[in-house]
Write a protein that holds these residues in place. Structure first.
Motif, PDB file in Angstrom:
ATOM      1  N   ASN A   1       9.828   9.078  -3.667  1.00 28.78           N
ATOM      2  CA  ASN A   1       9.549   7.753  -4.205  1.00 28.78           C
ATOM      3  C   ASN A   1      10.807   6.896  -4.314  1.00 28.78           C
ATOM      4  O   ASN A   1      11.930   7.410  -4.365  1.00 28.78           O
ATOM      5  CB  ASN A   1       8.877   7.850  -5.574  1.00 28.78           C
ATOM      6  CG  ASN A   1       7.414   8.243  -5.452  1.00 28.78           C
ATOM      7  OD1 ASN A   1       6.733   7.830  -4.527  1.00 28.78           O
ATOM      8  ND2 ASN A   1       6.937   9.045  -6.399  1.00 28.78           N
ATOM      9  N   SER A   2      10.584   5.589  -4.345  1.00 29.43           N
ATOM     10  CA  SER A   2      11.683   4.641  -4.482  1.00 29.43           C
ATOM     11  C   SER A   2      11.269   3.553  -5.463  1.00 29.43           C
ATOM     12  O   SER A   2      10.106   3.163  -5.520  1.00 29.43           O
ATOM     13  CB  SER A   2      11.997   4.015  -3.120  1.00 29.43           C
ATOM     14  OG  SER A   2      12.797   2.869  -3.266  1.00 29.43           O
TER      15      SER A   2
ATOM     16  N   GLN B   1      -1.457   5.407   3.291  1.00 31.09           N
ATOM     17  CA  GLN B   1      -2.392   4.380   3.766  1.00 31.09           C
ATOM     18  C   GLN B   1      -1.828   3.643   4.975  1.00 31.09           C
ATOM     19  O   GLN B   1      -2.546   3.378   5.948  1.00 31.09           O
ATOM     20  CB  GLN B   1      -2.691   3.391   2.635  1.00 31.09           C
ATOM     21  CG  GLN B   1      -3.571   3.961   1.540  1.00 31.09           C
ATOM     22  CD  GLN B   1      -3.705   3.015   0.350  1.00 31.09           C
ATOM     23  OE1 GLN B   1      -2.743   2.366  -0.067  1.00 31.09           O
ATOM     24  NE2 GLN B   1      -4.907   2.920  -0.190  1.00 31.09           N
ATOM     25  N   ILE B   2      -0.544   3.333   4.930  1.00 33.64           N
ATOM     26  CA  ILE B   2       0.092   2.634   6.053  1.00 33.64           C
ATOM     27  C   ILE B   2       0.183   3.553   7.269  1.00 33.64           C
ATOM     28  O   ILE B   2      -0.092   3.132   8.401  1.00 33.64           O
ATOM     29  CB  ILE B   2       1.496   2.128   5.642  1.00 33.64           C
ATOM     30  CG1 ILE B   2       1.378   1.117   4.502  1.00 33.64           C
ATOM     31  CG2 ILE B   2       2.212   1.501   6.839  1.00 33.64           C
ATOM     32  CD1 ILE B   2       2.700   0.778   3.827  1.00 33.64           C
ATOM     33  N   HIS B   3       0.556   4.801   7.039  1.00 28.13           N
ATOM     34  CA  HIS B   3       0.633   5.798   8.114  1.00 28.13           C
ATOM     35  C   HIS B   3      -0.727   5.961   8.800  1.00 28.13           C
ATOM     36  O   HIS B   3      -0.810   6.033  10.029  1.00 28.13           O
ATOM     37  CB  HIS B   3       1.108   7.131   7.530  1.00 28.13           C
ATOM     38  CG  HIS B   3       1.129   8.266   8.499  1.00 28.13           C
ATOM     39  ND1 HIS B   3       1.896   8.265   9.642  1.00 28.13           N
ATOM     40  CD2 HIS B   3       0.453   9.457   8.484  1.00 28.13           C
ATOM     41  CE1 HIS B   3       1.711   9.408  10.298  1.00 28.13           C
ATOM     42  NE2 HIS B   3       0.843  10.142   9.618  1.00 28.13           N
ATOM     43  N   ASN B   4      -1.791   5.994   8.008  1.00 19.76           N
ATOM     44  CA  ASN B   4      -3.136   6.132   8.574  1.00 19.76           C
ATOM     45  C   ASN B   4      -3.514   4.911   9.421  1.00 19.76           C
ATOM     46  O   ASN B   4      -4.164   5.040  10.457  1.00 19.76           O
ATOM     47  CB  ASN B   4      -4.169   6.330   7.464  1.00 19.76           C
ATOM     48  CG  ASN B   4      -4.031   7.680   6.788  1.00 19.76           C
ATOM     49  OD1 ASN B   4      -3.423   8.591   7.332  1.00 19.76           O
ATOM     50  ND2 ASN B   4      -4.597   7.807   5.592  1.00 19.76           N
TER      51      ASN B   4
ATOM     52  N   LYS C   1       0.843  -1.204   0.000  1.00 22.17           N
ATOM     53  CA  LYS C   1       0.000   0.000   0.000  1.00 22.17           C
ATOM     54  C   LYS C   1       0.876   1.250   0.000  1.00 22.17           C
ATOM     55  O   LYS C   1       2.095   1.177   0.152  1.00 22.17           O
ATOM     56  CB  LYS C   1      -0.934  -0.021   1.209  1.00 22.17           C
ATOM     57  CG  LYS C   1      -1.983  -1.115   1.130  1.00 22.17           C
ATOM     58  CD  LYS C   1      -3.016  -0.982   2.225  1.00 22.17           C
ATOM     59  CE  LYS C   1      -4.144  -2.002   2.029  1.00 22.17           C
ATOM     60  NZ  LYS C   1      -5.181  -1.884   3.071  1.00 22.17           N
ATOM     61  N   THR C   2       0.247   2.411  -0.141  1.00 27.71           N
ATOM     62  CA  THR C   2       1.006   3.665  -0.139  1.00 27.71           C
ATOM     63  C   THR C   2       1.439   4.022   1.276  1.00 27.71           C
ATOM     64  O   THR C   2       0.867   3.536   2.259  1.00 27.71           O
ATOM     65  CB  THR C   2       0.165   4.821  -0.708  1.00 27.71           C
ATOM     66  OG1 THR C   2      -0.885   5.140   0.232  1.00 27.71           O
ATOM     67  CG2 THR C   2      -0.448   4.469  -2.051  1.00 27.71           C
TER      68      THR C   2
ATOM     69  N   LYS D   1       4.420   1.413  -1.932  1.00 28.62           N
ATOM     70  CA  LYS D   1       3.884   1.577  -3.288  1.00 28.62           C
ATOM     71  C   LYS D   1       4.060   3.009  -3.781  1.00 28.62           C
ATOM     72  O   LYS D   1       4.289   3.261  -4.977  1.00 28.62           O
ATOM     73  CB  LYS D   1       2.403   1.192  -3.296  1.00 28.62           C
ATOM     74  CG  LYS D   1       1.740   1.306  -4.658  1.00 28.62           C
ATOM     75  CD  LYS D   1       0.278   0.931  -4.553  1.00 28.62           C
ATOM     76  CE  LYS D   1      -0.414   1.107  -5.899  1.00 28.62           C
ATOM     77  NZ  LYS D   1      -1.861   0.776  -5.804  1.00 28.62           N
ATOM     78  N   GLU D   2       3.962   3.955  -2.841  1.00 28.72           N
ATOM     79  CA  GLU D   2       4.101   5.374  -3.199  1.00 28.72           C
ATOM     80  C   GLU D   2       4.636   6.136  -1.998  1.00 28.72           C
ATOM     81  O   GLU D   2       4.078   6.049  -0.909  1.00 28.72           O
ATOM     82  CB  GLU D   2       2.727   5.935  -3.602  1.00 28.72           C
ATOM     83  CG  GLU D   2       2.743   7.378  -4.074  1.00 28.72           C
ATOM     84  CD  GLU D   2       1.344   7.836  -4.441  1.00 28.72           C
ATOM     85  OE1 GLU D   2       0.826   8.755  -3.778  1.00 28.72           O
ATOM     86  OE2 GLU D   2       0.760   7.255  -5.378  1.00 28.72           O
ATOM     87  N   ASP D   3       5.717   6.877  -2.155  1.00 28.86           N
ATOM     88  CA  ASP D   3       6.405   7.604  -1.086  1.00 28.86           C
ATOM     89  C   ASP D   3       7.112   6.640  -0.131  1.00 28.86           C
ATOM     90  O   ASP D   3       6.979   5.418  -0.243  1.00 28.86           O
ATOM     91  CB  ASP D   3       5.451   8.515  -0.304  1.00 28.86           C
ATOM     92  CG  ASP D   3       4.832   9.598  -1.175  1.00 28.86           C
ATOM     93  OD1 ASP D   3       5.569  10.213  -1.967  1.00 28.86           O
ATOM     94  OD2 ASP D   3       3.605   9.823  -1.072  1.00 28.86           O
ATOM     95  N   LEU D   4       7.872   7.209   0.794  1.00 31.52           N
ATOM     96  CA  LEU D   4       8.558   6.405   1.809  1.00 31.52           C
ATOM     97  C   LEU D   4       7.843   6.549   3.141  1.00 31.52           C
ATOM     98  O   LEU D   4       7.263   7.598   3.441  1.00 31.52           O
ATOM     99  CB  LEU D   4      10.013   6.873   1.983  1.00 31.52           C
ATOM    100  CG  LEU D   4      10.921   6.900   0.757  1.00 31.52           C
ATOM    101  CD1 LEU D   4      12.328   7.299   1.166  1.00 31.52           C
ATOM    102  CD2 LEU D   4      10.930   5.544   0.048  1.00 31.52           C
ATOM    103  N   LEU D   5       7.913   5.496   3.952  1.00 34.38           N
ATOM    104  CA  LEU D   5       7.388   5.581   5.307  1.00 34.38           C
ATOM    105  C   LEU D   5       8.557   5.610   6.276  1.00 34.38           C
ATOM    106  O   LEU D   5       9.458   4.766   6.199  1.00 34.38           O
ATOM    107  CB  LEU D   5       6.490   4.394   5.634  1.00 34.38           C
ATOM    108  CG  LEU D   5       5.760   4.562   6.977  1.00 34.38           C
ATOM    109  CD1 LEU D   5       4.543   5.462   6.814  1.00 34.38           C
ATOM    110  CD2 LEU D   5       5.361   3.231   7.583  1.00 34.38           C
TER     111      LEU D   5
END
Length: 310
Positions: free
Chosen positions: A253-254, A219-222, A215-216, A274-278
């Motif tokens: 992004n990576s 989404q994971i942060h949320n 997931k993005t 999937k999108e951006d870094l966490l």
């Protein structure tokens, strides 16, 4: 007014205290039975019972709200209004019809959205920008009764479910007192809910906390902040399950595999998605306390290039 209060967890405490200070009479407090809690399974009273005892209020703890003897006992009481705040059992029609001025519920969402048991968590998990408190007249449906008052709050992108809980608990008490004042004067509106706009906030369990790195980052942060402080999001590092308490999105992004640890420093663990870094900032490994990544790596090593979740 003479009020029967029904509630159980911490969320209900500001409402109980507000009614107590408002000049209304609390005829009795109904709360759930004492139950075993924690690893030691020590029998503990619910927060509302503890507060009610401090306030010197009469307390009842029926195992089943539909118990005949309990309902007959309620009928003997002089009650104008029943206030329900996160009680934890469905009220039968016989109780709903009892008070002349109705049964009132304080719900932690902007109805008809997020009806159900866990609205505070789901608004964050779903990335909502606002939520609020709705007071309503109760009926036999699940949070489907006519609405009385609504007040909104903004949800900051890093706010946790615990922080939102406290904010809404405090707001709920204020909206409840406004609602009771209107009800006492027979001026409370009845606004029907539009069922076509409704959504459901199901009860949480621990399984929902497993992080899907496909997931993005948002989404994971949320998910992480929506499950803080319970049941807490988690993943695996070299097969070892650990909890993720706090994170931040890095807008970068990576092309690496989702879940791959790209860098570890005092700021945290940088993970591809999937999108951006966490950026994972606060963690808890088994048999250890919650700590920042900075604290953890002073005595432990977290390797880069490891794929989380495997």
């Amino acid at each position: 007014m003479k009020i029967l209060f029904m509630g159980t967890p911490d969320f209900a405490l500001p409402c109980l205290e507000a009614i107590y200070k408002s000049g209304n009479e609390i005829v009795s407090v109904i709360t759930q039975p004492d139950r075993p809690k924690g690893r030691g399974k020590k029998v503990m009273p619910p927060p509302v019972k503890i507060k009610a005892e401090k306030l010197g209020l009469n307390i009842m703890q029926p195992l089943n709200i539909k118990d005949r003897a309990f309902i007959d006992n309620l009928k003997k009481m002089d009650i104008d209004c029943i206030v329900v705040v996160a009680y934890g059992q469905i009220l039968p029609k016989e109780i709903l019809d009892m008070p002349a001025k109705g049964c009132i519920n304080v719900h932690a969402s902007l109805l008809p959205k997020y009806r159900g048991a866990a609205p505070i968590n789901w608004v964050i998990i779903n990335g909502e920008k606002k939520t609020g408190i709705t007071t309503m007249y109760m009926n036999e449906g699940l949070d489907t009764g006519d609405m009385i008052l609504k007040e909104e709050v903004e949800i900051d992108e890093n706010m946790t479910a615990g922080e939102l809980h406290d904010k809404l608990a405090s707001l709920g008490a204020k909206v409840l007192i406004k609602t009771l004042n209107l009800i006492e004067k027979d001026k409370a509106p009845r606004i029907p809910q539009n069922d076509s706009e409704s959504s459901y906030a199901s009860m949480l369990d621990k399984k929902i906390g497993l992080i899907d790195w496909e997931k993005t980052a948002y989404q994971i942060h949320n998910l992480i902040r929506g499950l803080n402080p319970w049941p807490v999001a988690y993943t695996r590092y070299k097969g070892i399950k650990f909890k993720v308490w706090k994170s931040r999105v890095i807008n970068q992004n990576s092309n690496e595999v989702c879940g791959k640890i790209l860098k570890v420093d005092k700021e945290g663990i940088y993970v591809s998605t999937k999108e951006d870094l966490l950026l994972i900032e606060e963690i808890q490994f088994p048999n250890s306390r919650k700590m920042t990544v900075d604290e953890y790596i002073r005595g432990n090593k977290i390797e880069t290039n490891v794929i989380l979740g495997e």
